[in-house]
Design a protein around this motif. Sequence first.
Motif, PDB file in Angstrom:
ATOM      1  N   SER A 135       1.143   4.227  -2.767  1.00 27.99           N
ATOM      2  CA  SER A 135       0.870   5.677  -2.529  1.00 27.99           C
ATOM      3  C   SER A 135       1.850   6.439  -2.602  1.00 27.99           C
ATOM      4  CB  SER A 135       0.117   5.740  -0.984  1.00 27.99           C
ATOM      5  OG  SER A 135       1.056   5.526  -0.171  1.00 27.99           O
ATOM      6  N   ARG A 136       2.964   6.039  -2.552  1.00 28.91           N
ATOM      7  CA  ARG A 136       4.334   7.021  -2.664  1.00 28.91           C
ATOM      8  C   ARG A 136       4.756   6.741  -3.885  1.00 28.91           C
ATOM      9  NH1 ARG A 136       6.837   7.993   2.758  1.00 28.91           N
ATOM     10  NH2 ARG A 136       5.404   8.125   4.365  1.00 28.91           N
ATOM     11  N   ARG A 146       0.756  -1.145  -0.027  1.00 21.82           N
ATOM     12  CA  ARG A 146      -0.038  -0.032   0.027  1.00 21.82           C
ATOM     13  C   ARG A 146       0.779   1.170  -0.104  1.00 21.82           C
ATOM     14  NH1 ARG A 146      -2.900  -2.870   3.321  1.00 21.82           N
ATOM     15  NH2 ARG A 146      -2.299  -1.837   5.474  1.00 21.82           N
TER      16      ARG A 146
END
Lengths: 328, 584
Positions: free
Chosen positions: B231-232, B227
């Motif tokens: 997201s990064r 995750r």
Amino acid sequence: MIRYIFKRLVYMIPTLFGMSLIAFLIIQLPPGDYLTSMIASMTQSGQNVDPRQIALLREIYGFDDPIHVQYWKWITGIVTRGDFGHSFEWNRPVSDLIWDRMGGTLTLSIASLLFVWAVSIPIGIYSAVRRHSISDHVFTFFGFLGLAIPNFILALTLMYVSYRFLGQSVGGLYSPEYVGAPMSWGKLLDFLAHLWIPVIVIGTAGTAKLIRILRANLTDELHKPYVVTARAKGLPEYKVVLKYPVRIALNPVVSAIGWVLPELVSGITITAIVLNLPTAGPLLLRALISQDMYLAGSFILLMGVLTLVGMLISDILLALLDPRIRFR
Amino acid sequence: MTEVSAVGEITRVGETAQRPASSDPVLSVEGLSLDFLLRRHILHAVRNVSFTLERGKTLCLVGESGSGKSVTARALMRIVDKPGKITGGKVVLNTDGNPVDVTALPDGSKEILKLRGGKIGLIFQEPMSSLSPVHTIGSQIIEVLRLHRAMSKKEARAETIELLRQVEISNPEEMIDRYTFEFSGGMRQRAMIAMALACDPDILIADEPTTALDVTTQADILGLIKRLQTSRGMALLLITHDLGVVAEVADEVAVMRYGRIVEMGDVDTIFHAPQHPYTKRLLASTVKLEKGRAASQSRPRAETVPILSVRDVTKVYGGAKEWFGKAAFALKAVDSVSFDLHAGENLGIVGESGSGKTTLGRLILRVTEPSEGAIIYRPERGEEVDVRALSKDKLRDFHRQVRLVFQDPFASLNPRMTVKQVIADPLVVSGGMTGKAIEEKVAHLLELVGLDPLAMERYPHAFSGGQRQRIGIARALALDPKIIIADEATSALDGSIRSQILDLLLDIQRQLDLSYIFISHDISTVRYFCDRVAVMHKGKIVELDTAEKICTTPEEAYTKSLISAVPSPDPRNKRMLHRHRFQA
């Protein structure tokens, strides 16, 4: 933490009691007492011994009482009045004698402890980080040399060097002109000039030992994963080493404080005799030889107390240094 | 561009289909070689390795221990331990349009320090030892922030709390001041992730991040990493020997052996059309574990009297009155557990760490005294031994017949004893054998576990992990036991060696009529090895059934969640990341 210290202090009481008992038994163990050794030395030197006078002395000193009565007198004196008894040989209260010597002993002890740390911690770290390098081998060589040379030989050598080449008066902690003089800058400088020989003599073996301990511990720690983590953070190398593994490798150094304290009182006896230092060691030796029982007993008791205090200090320091100990 | 080649060359398959040609790699490794200058010879730890990492993509480096995976990963950050030396190749890092060759930077220079932790984050295998035990979690993370992002103490602290929240540590305001030993393994790994991500790196290297964790925690941690990566938009280099994990998370896979990448390709191709024989072998040994027990299951059962019966065994820790009469906190490590073990049966005990499975094993041996319950052992027909009532002498007899095999083959053999001494030790202790007979017995045992009897004069360090575990098994067999309790006996081993050891145990069973109690957190192993499985959770057995039933159609909610957390070694059938979660 405070509760822990309190608990430790409470636990010390029964231990102290046991120690006082053993200390007393030890000084009673050798056959005879102070008077027999006095008579022996008097007859040896051809003096007349008056049996009536001896009997009188015996009664005064209470040598004919059963052992437990003697112990009771001694211990109640210490606990209630702080009276450690009377030295037969010096004809002075034991506590005065001990206090006289304590100042010198403590100064010397602490100075040599600081010397040991100041020298061995940097060298130990360096040796561990640059293991098997030439300088590591050199330090190791001198370390073993320091361990192997008996203290008194080192003391004699340094005395010779300082007398022959530096033109210093040697022996004792002060030059003759300052003994008994009030404290002044001159006296302090003189004191410092005298201090270095005993400090080096007393500290050398300890330094060598500590370098070995630190080097071994740090070598183990240097390859732990958390060191790699610290490196992976981007910390500069010196900071990686000093902040993480060194901190953990210092544990045994701190736990050694426990037995450093009593050793400083008794361990440096030979050096103190050679160098004519006014510390506790020679006094203890003299007391044991002449069966000056209250003086000897009090010294043994005092060393016990110092061991306990040293252990307490090192445990508290360890707890401060290592949270794993603090939380269990 | 498909080229099939001999060992040592790289086989690239299905590469172009996967990604757009325009995307720039954030890191590219070209022909990296790394040598260890040992006293007598040079060990080529990494030879001519090339790969690229891209934003948002995951590359898995797969291989057995000693294949050079970790060294490669660390070389990317220029963390190479002393005798090691980068001898060739380039590592080009391109995060902001200015490509930098990492291998060309001087040692300990500012650029390297900036890159470590700042651009590349690292997570390791052992969450226990990879954080300093004497600093708080917070201080270790704050240090990174202050180092790379020039924050004030206050800002860094606030940021750390935020990071801990992002890695799903509950109550971060309080946890920031805790020490590592107050964290569980999974929590520590989360904290480690928070530290690695503190400065928003472009690349995250995860070196066996879940190997030391049990399946449910592993699934949580991998899910979290995945995750955060999405997201990064980080590139992830994941190093593992567990092909199940690879199938679940990888986009691309590189298989390493003896310091070389032998095959590289996207995950589907590697799993479904492997080219290199080594890859095929790796896959074969994994799939085998998944398939269920191959060993004979047709032995007569049910009518036999169980050889060992455990009834309502309970172990309570603590709970005694303290000094001032205050009742201390009590923990039921094992809570009225009952089961039967039949002769010739393999009973598996699975559960997460802390579920009480190891304690249960110790209770059966009475290494730890049970608080309550009964343990009945029936060595011969009609004979019954109440284990809890045994005297010390009789207990020794019992221990002769019920032996233990340990988890860690490195720690459980005395390094100062020869193999012969290690194996003969139980024989010597029990007495009644002369030197010659002992030697023959040891030779026989070594043959039994597939080692050369000539090895008996050597010391344990001369053997690999798998061989050491064989020695441990030989030691357990020395006294002709009836029951062997294997406590995570294969957990420390690589995949292919693990299946060898399991086959060995089954083989010995056929020859010697043994029963096994097999304690493990690895469900695929248990499925392969055991007839019946007991699932433990918080000290209780929640389900006890045949291995097949537990693994395919479990009844209890907890068992379901446990089974679904096991990574499936098939990229087309991902299971772990869509698993059942169990709240308790």
